[in-house]
Design a protein around this motif. Sequence first.
Motif, PDB file in Angstrom:
ATOM      1  N   THR A  77      95.919  20.163 -43.270  1.00 30.01           N
ATOM      2  CA  THR A  77      95.446  20.830 -44.484  1.00 30.01           C
ATOM      3  C   THR A  77      95.403  19.836 -45.639  1.00 30.01           C
ATOM      4  OG1 THR A  77      97.674  21.510 -45.129  1.00 30.01           O
ATOM      5  CG2 THR A  77      96.436  23.003 -43.710  1.00 30.01           C
ATOM      6  N   ARG A  78      94.688  20.194 -46.671  1.00 25.37           N
ATOM      7  CA  ARG A  78      94.553  19.318 -47.839  1.00 25.37           C
ATOM      8  C   ARG A  78      94.889  20.061 -49.127  1.00 25.37           C
ATOM      9  NH1 ARG A  78      91.868  14.576 -47.103  1.00 25.37           N
ATOM     10  NH2 ARG A  78      90.973  14.203 -45.028  1.00 25.37           N
ATOM     11  N   ASP A  79      95.864  20.949 -49.044  1.00 31.83           N
ATOM     12  CA  ASP A  79      96.190  21.758 -50.221  1.00 31.83           C
ATOM     13  C   ASP A  79      97.484  21.326 -50.907  1.00 31.83           C
ATOM     14  OD1 ASP A  79      97.957  22.479 -48.271  1.00 31.83           O
ATOM     15  OD2 ASP A  79      97.471  24.629 -48.284  1.00 31.83           O
ATOM     16  N   GLY A  80      98.001  20.158 -50.564  1.00 32.53           N
ATOM     17  CA  GLY A  80      99.208  19.652 -51.212  1.00 32.53           C
ATOM     18  C   GLY A  80     100.477  19.812 -50.405  1.00 32.53           C
ATOM     19  N   TRP A  81     100.457  20.726 -49.428  1.00 29.66           N
ATOM     20  CA  TRP A  81     101.677  20.999 -48.683  1.00 29.66           C
ATOM     21  C   TRP A  81     102.153  19.793 -47.875  1.00 29.66           C
ATOM     22  CZ3 TRP A  81     105.354  24.253 -49.332  1.00 29.66           C
ATOM     23  CH2 TRP A  81     105.107  25.520 -49.865  1.00 29.66           C
ATOM     24  N   ALA A  82     101.266  19.096 -47.209  1.00 21.72           N
ATOM     25  CA  ALA A  82     101.672  18.011 -46.317  1.00 21.72           C
ATOM     26  C   ALA A  82     102.437  16.930 -47.075  1.00 21.72           C
ATOM     27  CB  ALA A  82     100.454  17.417 -45.611  1.00 21.72           C
ATOM     28  N   GLY A  83     101.899  16.512 -48.211  1.00 21.08           N
ATOM     29  CA  GLY A  83     102.568  15.479 -48.996  1.00 21.08           C
ATOM     30  C   GLY A  83     103.901  15.933 -49.548  1.00 21.08           C
ATOM     31  N   SER A  84     103.947  17.170 -50.001  1.00 24.12           N
ATOM     32  CA  SER A  84     105.191  17.673 -50.565  1.00 24.12           C
ATOM     33  C   SER A  84     106.287  17.811 -49.512  1.00 24.12           C
ATOM     34  CB  SER A  84     104.945  19.028 -51.248  1.00 24.12           C
ATOM     35  OG  SER A  84     104.207  18.855 -52.451  1.00 24.12           O
ATOM     36  N   LEU A  85     105.919  18.272 -48.335  1.00 21.66           N
ATOM     37  CA  LEU A  85     106.913  18.420 -47.269  1.00 21.66           C
ATOM     38  C   LEU A  85     107.397  17.069 -46.772  1.00 21.66           C
ATOM     39  CD1 LEU A  85     105.231  21.370 -45.383  1.00 21.66           C
ATOM     40  CD2 LEU A  85     107.404  21.472 -46.634  1.00 21.66           C
ATOM     41  N   LYS A  86     106.522  16.091 -46.755  1.00 22.43           N
ATOM     42  CA  LYS A  86     106.949  14.736 -46.397  1.00 22.43           C
ATOM     43  C   LYS A  86     107.957  14.220 -47.416  1.00 22.43           C
ATOM     44  CE  LYS A  86     105.187  10.072 -45.519  1.00 22.43           C
ATOM     45  NZ  LYS A  86     103.983   9.209 -45.483  1.00 22.43           N
ATOM     46  N   SER A  87     107.703  14.458 -48.689  1.00 21.14           N
ATOM     47  CA  SER A  87     108.632  14.044 -49.724  1.00 21.14           C
ATOM     48  C   SER A  87     109.967  14.763 -49.598  1.00 21.14           C
ATOM     49  CB  SER A  87     108.033  14.303 -51.113  1.00 21.14           C
ATOM     50  OG  SER A  87     106.922  13.469 -51.335  1.00 21.14           O
ATOM     51  N   PHE A  88     109.918  16.020 -49.253  1.00 21.08           N
ATOM     52  CA  PHE A  88     111.148  16.788 -49.058  1.00 21.08           C
ATOM     53  C   PHE A  88     112.001  16.190 -47.945  1.00 21.08           C
ATOM     54  CE2 PHE A  88     113.100  20.550 -46.834  1.00 21.08           C
ATOM     55  CZ  PHE A  88     114.114  20.765 -47.753  1.00 21.08           C
ATOM     56  N   GLN A  89     111.382  15.847 -46.819  1.00 20.65           N
ATOM     57  CA  GLN A  89     112.132  15.225 -45.719  1.00 20.65           C
ATOM     58  C   GLN A  89     112.732  13.891 -46.166  1.00 20.65           C
ATOM     59  OE1 GLN A  89     113.064  16.576 -43.094  1.00 20.65           O
ATOM     60  NE2 GLN A  89     111.545  17.999 -42.281  1.00 20.65           N
ATOM     61  N   SER A  90     111.984  13.161 -46.958  1.00 24.48           N
ATOM     62  CA  SER A  90     112.494  11.883 -47.456  1.00 24.48           C
ATOM     63  C   SER A  90     113.739  12.084 -48.306  1.00 24.48           C
ATOM     64  CB  SER A  90     111.403  11.185 -48.270  1.00 24.48           C
ATOM     65  OG  SER A  90     111.892  10.006 -48.866  1.00 24.48           O
ATOM     66  N   ARG A  91     113.724  13.119 -49.142  1.00 22.57           N
ATOM     67  CA  ARG A  91     114.890  13.379 -50.008  1.00 22.57           C
ATOM     68  C   ARG A  91     116.088  13.831 -49.200  1.00 22.57           C
ATOM     69  NH1 ARG A  91     110.317  11.772 -52.264  1.00 22.57           N
ATOM     70  NH2 ARG A  91     110.499  11.464 -54.505  1.00 22.57           N
ATOM     71  N   ALA A 112     116.201  20.422 -42.657  1.00 22.49           N
ATOM     72  CA  ALA A 112     115.259  19.439 -42.138  1.00 22.49           C
ATOM     73  C   ALA A 112     114.384  20.037 -41.035  1.00 22.49           C
ATOM     74  CB  ALA A 112     116.012  18.222 -41.619  1.00 22.49           C
ATOM     75  N   GLN A 113     114.981  20.836 -40.167  1.00 23.24           N
ATOM     76  CA  GLN A 113     114.192  21.387 -39.060  1.00 23.24           C
ATOM     77  C   GLN A 113     113.267  22.501 -39.523  1.00 23.24           C
ATOM     78  OE1 GLN A 113     116.192  22.030 -35.346  1.00 23.24           O
ATOM     79  NE2 GLN A 113     117.485  20.219 -35.577  1.00 23.24           N
ATOM     80  N   ALA A 114     113.684  23.275 -40.508  1.00 22.86           N
ATOM     81  CA  ALA A 114     112.763  24.265 -41.076  1.00 22.86           C
ATOM     82  C   ALA A 114     111.600  23.561 -41.764  1.00 22.86           C
ATOM     83  CB  ALA A 114     113.502  25.171 -42.053  1.00 22.86           C
ATOM     84  N   GLY A 115     111.909  22.453 -42.461  1.00 18.26           N
ATOM     85  CA  GLY A 115     110.853  21.673 -43.087  1.00 18.26           C
ATOM     86  C   GLY A 115     109.900  21.084 -42.070  1.00 18.26           C
ATOM     87  N   ALA A 116     110.445  20.595 -40.940  1.00 22.04           N
ATOM     88  CA  ALA A 116     109.597  20.018 -39.895  1.00 22.04           C
ATOM     89  C   ALA A 116     108.682  21.070 -39.272  1.00 22.04           C
ATOM     90  CB  ALA A 116     110.467  19.367 -38.826  1.00 22.04           C
ATOM     91  N   ALA A 117     109.206  22.279 -39.070  1.00 22.23           N
ATOM     92  CA  ALA A 117     108.373  23.355 -38.525  1.00 22.23           C
ATOM     93  C   ALA A 117     107.227  23.681 -39.476  1.00 22.23           C
ATOM     94  CB  ALA A 117     109.232  24.595 -38.270  1.00 22.23           C
ATOM     95  N   ARG A 118     107.529  23.682 -40.761  1.00 21.36           N
ATOM     96  CA  ARG A 118     106.480  23.956 -41.751  1.00 21.36           C
ATOM     97  C   ARG A 118     105.467  22.808 -41.790  1.00 21.36           C
ATOM     98  NH1 ARG A 118     103.007  26.852 -44.085  1.00 21.36           N
ATOM     99  NH2 ARG A 118     102.990  27.012 -46.339  1.00 21.36           N
ATOM    100  N   GLN A 119     105.934  21.570 -41.620  1.00 22.82           N
ATOM    101  CA  GLN A 119     105.014  20.435 -41.561  1.00 22.82           C
ATOM    102  C   GLN A 119     104.021  20.587 -40.416  1.00 22.82           C
ATOM    103  OE1 GLN A 119     108.265  17.350 -41.740  1.00 22.82           O
ATOM    104  NE2 GLN A 119     106.792  16.271 -43.032  1.00 22.82           N
TER     105      GLN A 119
END
Length: 515
Positions: free
Chosen positions: A259-273, A246-253
């Motif tokens: 940005t608008r290349d897809g990363w923000a939405g995907s990382l948000k979904s990852f935290q949700s999971r 979770a914290q590695a994901g948050a740092a990447r967020q």
Amino acid sequence: MDGTTGAAILWFKRDLRLDDHPALARAAASGFPVLPLYIVEPGLWAEPDASGRHYAFLGEALAELRADLAALGAALVIRVGRATEVLEDLRRRHGITHLVSHEETGNTWTYARDRAVAGWARAQGVSWEELPQSGVVRRLAGRDGWAAQRDRFVFADPVPAPAALRALWAESDPWPAPEALGLAPDPCPGRQRGGRAEALRTLDSFLNARGREYRRAMSSPREGATACSRLSPHLALGALSVREAAQAGAARQRAVKGTRDGWAGSLKSFQSRLAWRDHFMQKLEDEPAVEHRCLHPAYEGLRPRAPDKTRLAAWAAGETGLPFVDACMRMLRHTGWMNFRMRSMLVAVASYHLWLDWRETGPVLARLFTDYEPGIHWPQMQMQSGTTGMNTIRIYNPVKQGRDQDPTGAFTRAWLPELAAVPDAHLQEPWRWEGADGVLGRTYPEPIVDVPAAARAAREAVWGVRKGAGFRDTASALVERHASRKDGAGRFVNDRAPRKRRRAPDDDRQGSFGF
């Protein structure tokens, strides 16, 4: 702990790492000499949810843990036997006065084992300290406020690994061969490898390369194999902690913010999971019987407890005659992994179309999933078979799922080469093809059920239960105890405000879970 006299056992279970390991840190700081221990328990490996692929993955993770402990000046002790007997032998030989481990939310067998160990510790005057390693909360009174508790733990500072360990040495037993534990041969050529280094490589490749398409591709059986995090087996065995992920994901967020290349939405979904992972494990922690009894008792007896063996065997082998179902099962058998949507479909088809009880199909999937996590598996088995009383009844149409999730047919054809001659238009329903007689019943089985008729009968039976007297009152109580608390934006909330009595909802939100 009082570090003046005695010695401590650090009991590794599903926490096979040194970093962010609260129990290890506590043992290292105690002042006691510490004996790092892993117990190979034959009784656990004789359970119907255990398999050779689990054991192989464990062996790889333990080999790396052994090397990491050696760098701290400690030797990992391997013992084979019943936990209470192993611990008592070590207590007598080495003057053990303390036992330290993580809090485990496991299956019924490990729960009974831990209760037996607690009884042994009390009888022998051994202090047993268990520390949390996830967002699961022991002896939780209710779900109000749980999310805040979970987040406080997950986003607290990670626990650093000790620089050294004052170690106690003891002789190890030889590592048992799988057959010595009664494990059947379990070839899984596409299985992920275990171990801390592999867990970290997988996390890095997801957060910095593979994960950009996570939100878009996670439901695809073909693309999801790459786009999904693939961290689940490492989290299940504890080579990686949920806090680290979770914290590695948050740092990447933070790094991709704006940005608008897809990363923000995907990382948000990852935290949700990751949050849903703890949410489901909390269900089993709160209600251990969910492994064996329908969450809503009105569903007991709905399906035969003695399964149709022909249907069960065909489903487990990927030989149902329903192409997309069979392709998914064959991939799972080969790789030990399947994305969430396809796992849900496999359970739904088994439960509704084949009318098999979840307690018969659950162990089959548990053995096949390299990432088998009891706290996720058993609540999900019930959710996808419609026995919780508080979730939407989802009867997946396997033909439609095949067309939607495998529109080119590439995935289905990769796993069902015997359908090579079937035209694309009929790939998911080969029985409608004019040349079906040359394939069905010869190189590929005929469908074992009529899909629309089976779904219709199942829908009537399952919804019929919901019309029974008292169904909603029981379902409302289940929602109060087990359902998530989320706001209108889909975020977990610390729900302290008094609430009106809830009608039994069709809680559809949990269907978003998936790694």
